[in-house]
Design a protein around this motif. Structure first.
Motif, PDB file in Angstrom:
ATOM      1  N   ARG A   1      36.129  17.044 -49.670  1.00  0.00           N
ATOM      2  CA  ARG A   1      36.862  18.387 -48.567  1.00  0.00           C
ATOM      3  C   ARG A   1      35.924  18.835 -47.830  1.00  0.00           C
ATOM      4  NH1 ARG A   1      40.902  19.470 -52.886  1.00  0.00           N
ATOM      5  NH2 ARG A   1      39.780  20.729 -52.932  1.00  0.00           N
ATOM      6  N   GLU A   2      34.902  19.462 -48.084  1.00  0.00           N
ATOM      7  CA  GLU A   2      34.020  20.030 -47.533  1.00  0.00           C
ATOM      8  C   GLU A   2      33.171  18.883 -46.307  1.00  0.00           C
ATOM      9  OE1 GLU A   2      32.171  23.012 -46.159  1.00  0.00           O
ATOM     10  OE2 GLU A   2      33.462  23.514 -47.300  1.00  0.00           O
ATOM     11  N   MET A   3      32.611  17.725 -47.772  1.00  0.00           N
ATOM     12  CA  MET A   3      32.049  16.768 -46.795  1.00  0.00           C
ATOM     13  C   MET A   3      32.519  16.415 -46.086  1.00  0.00           C
ATOM     14  SD  MET A   3      31.554  13.267 -48.488  1.00  0.00           S
ATOM     15  CE  MET A   3      33.062  12.910 -48.688  1.00  0.00           C
ATOM     16  N   ALA A   4      33.901  16.183 -45.477  1.00  0.00           N
ATOM     17  CA  ALA A   4      34.414  15.778 -44.965  1.00  0.00           C
ATOM     18  C   ALA A   4      34.646  16.566 -43.907  1.00  0.00           C
ATOM     19  CB  ALA A   4      36.235  15.514 -44.784  1.00  0.00           C
ATOM     20  N   LEU A   5      34.719  17.902 -43.692  1.00  0.00           N
ATOM     21  CA  LEU A   5      34.678  19.057 -42.900  1.00  0.00           C
ATOM     22  C   LEU A   5      33.032  18.533 -42.120  1.00  0.00           C
ATOM     23  CD1 LEU A   5      36.093  21.802 -43.987  1.00  0.00           C
ATOM     24  CD2 LEU A   5      37.520  20.128 -42.656  1.00  0.00           C
ATOM     25  N   ASN A   6      32.583  18.480 -42.740  1.00  0.00           N
ATOM     26  CA  ASN A   6      30.225  18.071 -41.951  1.00  0.00           C
ATOM     27  C   ASN A   6      30.902  17.105 -41.445  1.00  0.00           C
ATOM     28  OD1 ASN A   6      30.882  21.036 -43.306  1.00  0.00           O
ATOM     29  ND2 ASN A   6      29.781  20.432 -45.449  1.00  0.00           N
ATOM     30  N   ALA A   7      31.396  15.835 -41.774  1.00  0.00           N
ATOM     31  CA  ALA A   7      30.717  14.733 -41.764  1.00  0.00           C
ATOM     32  C   ALA A   7      31.231  14.757 -40.262  1.00  0.00           C
ATOM     33  CB  ALA A   7      31.778  14.083 -42.120  1.00  0.00           C
ATOM     34  N   LYS A   8      32.136  15.166 -39.954  1.00  0.00           N
ATOM     35  CA  LYS A   8      33.200  15.292 -38.119  1.00  0.00           C
ATOM     36  C   LYS A   8      33.425  14.010 -37.438  1.00  0.00           C
ATOM     37  CE  LYS A   8      30.391  19.304 -36.704  1.00  0.00           C
ATOM     38  NZ  LYS A   8      29.243  19.959 -36.409  1.00  0.00           N
ATOM     39  N   GLN A   9      33.779  13.105 -38.582  1.00  0.00           N
ATOM     40  CA  GLN A   9      34.517  11.722 -38.387  1.00  0.00           C
ATOM     41  C   GLN A   9      35.978  11.563 -38.888  1.00  0.00           C
ATOM     42  OE1 GLN A   9      30.248   9.286 -40.088  1.00  0.00           O
ATOM     43  NE2 GLN A   9      31.648   7.837 -39.695  1.00  0.00           N
ATOM     44  N   ALA A  10      36.527  11.133 -38.446  1.00  0.00           N
ATOM     45  CA  ALA A  10      38.199  10.848 -38.930  1.00  0.00           C
ATOM     46  C   ALA A  10      37.581   9.371 -39.461  1.00  0.00           C
ATOM     47  CB  ALA A  10      38.473  10.577 -37.208  1.00  0.00           C
ATOM     48  N   VAL A  11      36.890   8.227 -39.116  1.00  0.00           N
ATOM     49  CA  VAL A  11      36.914   7.033 -39.729  1.00  0.00           C
ATOM     50  C   VAL A  11      35.613   6.350 -39.835  1.00  0.00           C
ATOM     51  CG1 VAL A  11      37.499   4.350 -39.411  1.00  0.00           C
ATOM     52  CG2 VAL A  11      39.067   6.630 -38.189  1.00  0.00           C
ATOM     53  N   LEU A  12      35.736   6.327 -41.099  1.00  0.00           N
ATOM     54  CA  LEU A  12      34.041   5.367 -41.354  1.00  0.00           C
ATOM     55  C   LEU A  12      34.206   3.675 -41.205  1.00  0.00           C
ATOM     56  CD1 LEU A  12      33.071   6.649 -45.219  1.00  0.00           C
ATOM     57  CD2 LEU A  12      32.518   6.892 -42.766  1.00  0.00           C
ATOM     58  N   ARG A  13      33.000   3.074 -40.369  1.00  0.00           N
ATOM     59  CA  ARG A  13      33.624   1.662 -39.790  1.00  0.00           C
ATOM     60  C   ARG A  13      31.995   0.971 -40.299  1.00  0.00           C
ATOM     61  NH1 ARG A  13      36.160   4.263 -35.805  1.00  0.00           N
ATOM     62  NH2 ARG A  13      38.155   3.830 -35.283  1.00  0.00           N
ATOM     63  N   ALA A  14      32.345  -0.046 -41.176  1.00  0.00           N
ATOM     64  CA  ALA A  14      31.306  -1.498 -41.715  1.00  0.00           C
ATOM     65  C   ALA A  14      31.432  -2.837 -41.363  1.00  0.00           C
ATOM     66  CB  ALA A  14      30.797  -1.011 -42.954  1.00  0.00           C
ATOM     67  N   THR A  15      30.165  -3.752 -40.986  1.00  0.00           N
ATOM     68  CA  THR A  15      30.281  -5.084 -40.869  1.00  0.00           C
ATOM     69  C   THR A  15      30.137  -5.571 -41.882  1.00  0.00           C
ATOM     70  OG1 THR A  15      30.260  -4.412 -38.689  1.00  0.00           O
ATOM     71  CG2 THR A  15      29.807  -6.355 -39.305  1.00  0.00           C
ATOM     72  N   GLY A  16      30.584  -6.569 -42.695  1.00  0.00           N
ATOM     73  CA  GLY A  16      29.851  -6.989 -43.906  1.00  0.00           C
ATOM     74  C   GLY A  16      29.567  -9.198 -42.987  1.00  0.00           C
ATOM     75  N   LEU A  17      28.889  -9.802 -43.404  1.00  0.00           N
ATOM     76  CA  LEU A  17      28.671 -10.607 -43.269  1.00  0.00           C
ATOM     77  C   LEU A  17      28.468 -12.037 -44.594  1.00  0.00           C
ATOM     78  CD1 LEU A  17      25.516 -10.187 -40.632  1.00  0.00           C
ATOM     79  CD2 LEU A  17      28.092 -10.851 -39.346  1.00  0.00           C
ATOM     80  N   ALA A  18      29.214 -13.239 -43.986  1.00  0.00           N
ATOM     81  CA  ALA A  18      28.463 -14.064 -45.194  1.00  0.00           C
ATOM     82  C   ALA A  18      28.742 -15.674 -44.581  1.00  0.00           C
ATOM     83  CB  ALA A  18      29.859 -14.323 -46.283  1.00  0.00           C
ATOM     84  N   ALA A  19      28.142 -16.479 -45.206  1.00  0.00           N
ATOM     85  CA  ALA A  19      27.828 -17.435 -44.269  1.00  0.00           C
ATOM     86  C   ALA A  19      28.338 -18.649 -45.691  1.00  0.00           C
ATOM     87  CB  ALA A  19      26.005 -18.346 -43.610  1.00  0.00           C
TER      88      ALA A  19
END
Length: 454
Positions: free
Chosen positions: A288-306
């Motif tokens: 919970r302390e980590m979430a407060l320090n991160a200051k971002q509400a959402v994590l986003r990432a991109t994955g690729l595959a051929a």
């Protein structure tokens, strides 16, 4: 004067050698006749803005895919290529492909009167080497000695400027249940690429989460690595909870965008900590302390595959061109020159571009002198097929600067420009009339075809 093509298709079963059909296509060209038939203009309707956007998007995607394939073949060390090195680590491979997919188009798209579009992308060795050096810090432990920054910069000195060209045709804009650009990929291959991209996006999401600071001394990655059961539990929970949107991009790469709220991540970490964690370095309140320090509400990432290569379908038949002029598969080169004008200060980019224009003019002279067949030059052919002139001008605009510009003591700048000629031949062929004739009775007179060609 004639130019011959032979149409070939697989025998039954498909693994057998190709056979020649009962008809061969002959392209006939008669010059010197000023009849209305030979002089008529074969102009096509202008390409609409919507169609042009489609062509440019598809051609750009294919140019980037072509550039990625060429980058993958570059040598890093005596027994290692860039592609092999990238394939050793899932993160490295993803980052390299993301970087290439962001390469901007170089110059204008070349849209011809037959609704065919060519687009170029380019990467210079120093830019590529710098990106690879950045990726060194992302690599996982390897059994063999990984390349160093010195190895990469040394190899880059031998790399050429790399170009990727993509081509798209308006006839490809058809109603199909397959995504644009994936017409030659089987349904199974499309699904495998989508599933691979989804899985890769979860890995990317966990990599991003792993860089979060749980305490001043530890990152979340160290919690994941504390036990195999911990990682598996986190992976499965994130996979089930993340929202994933998958797109089949025109470059035949499936792109998955994964999204996970920080609140959901904290819930997952707390549950996994309670059920699977056996250490004493991390505690539930730390998350919970980590979430407060991160200051971002959402994590986003991109994955690729051929899709795997085995799911790429070859065309059912091909045209074997018998009378292609020898220059059609070659590249013309010329020197371009810019001489400074008193009182005018131009940027380096502008001087290089003006030198390129001068090189284009030299290339034009060489193009006009090319022999099509039986002593007929391109210049003479265009005199009888004037409707092709605009397309040839567009083609000349694709002249490429290769190598580093050379600056003389008086400020004169010279560059080497090159122009692949395959597109020119495709343009010239449109000025020839097609007629059908019987093929030679003796198949031995035809070029040999390898057994088992798909």
């Amino acid at each position: 004067m004639t130019l011959a093509f032979v149409r070939a298709e697989p025998r039954e079963p498909k693994s057998a050698a190709l056979r020649v059909l009962s008809g061969a296509l002959i392209l006939g060209l008669t010059l010197g006749l000023c009849s209305a038939n030979s002089a008529r203009a074969q102009t096509a309707a202008p390409v609409s803005p919507t169609d042009r956007s489609f062509l440019e998007r598809l051609a750009l995607a294919r140019a980037r895919a072509n550039l990625y394939d060429r980058i993958a073949l570059l040598p890093l060390t005596a027994d290692l290529t860039v592609g092999d090195w990238a394939a050793r680590d899932i993160t490295r491979r993803r980052e390299l492909r993301l970087w290439v997919r962001a390469c901007p188009r170089l110059g204008n798209a070349r849209v011809y009167s037959d609704a065919v579009c060519d687009v170029d992308v380019r990467v210079v060795p120093n830019e590529l080497a710098a990106r690879l050096v950045e990726m060194l810090g992302q690599q996982s432990p390897e059994q063999s000695r990984p390349p160093t920054a010195h190895d990469i910069m040394k190899a880059a000195r031998q790399w050429p400027i790399l170009w990727g060209t993509g081509t798209a045709m308006l006839i490809e804009k058809t109603r199909s249940r397959k995504p644009i650009g994936w017409e030659n990929i089987s349904v199974e291959g499309i699904q495998l690429a989508r599933r691979g991209a989804a899985a890769d996006s979860i890995h990317a999401l966990l990599e991003q989460a792993g860089r979060l600071k749980v305490t001043p001394a530890y990152q979340l990655r160290e919690f994941f690595e504390s036990d195999d059961d911990v990682f598996e539990a986190v992976y499965e929970a994130v996979r089930d909870a993340a929202a994933i949107i998958i797109e089949n991009a025109p470059d035949q790469v499936a792109v998955a965008q994964a999204r996970l709220s920080m609140t959901e991540l904290i819930r997952i970490l707390t549950n996994v900590h309670q059920k699977h964690y056996r250490g004493d370095m991390f505690h539930a309140p730390d998350f919970r302390e980590m979430a407060l320090n991160a200051k971002q509400a959402v994590l986003r990432a991109t994955g690729l595959a051929a899709p795997p290569n085995r799911y790429r379908r070859s065309p059912p038949y091909e045209l074997i061109e018998l009378d292609t002029p020898p220059w059609a598969k070659t590249t013309l080169a010329a020197a371009g020159r810019y001489e400074p004008i008193d009182g005018r200060e131009l940027s380096r980019e502008d001087r290089v571009e003006r030198a390129r224009y001068d090189g284009m003019n030299e290339l034009r002279k060489k193009v006009e002198a090319l022999i099509v067949k039986d002593g007929v030059t391109v210049e003479r052919l265009l005199g009888y097929r004037r409707y092709l002139k605009d397309d040839v001008v567009i083609f000349l605009g694709g002249a490429r600067v290769v190598g580093k510009p050379h600056i003389l003591t008086d400020g004169t700048l010279t560059v080497r420009v090159e122009l692949p000629l395959e597109r020119l031949w495709l343009l010239i062929r449109r000025g020839m009339e097609r007629v059908e004739v019987d093929p030679p009775e003796d198949d031995a007179t035809l070029p040999p075809v390898q057994e088992g060609t798909p």
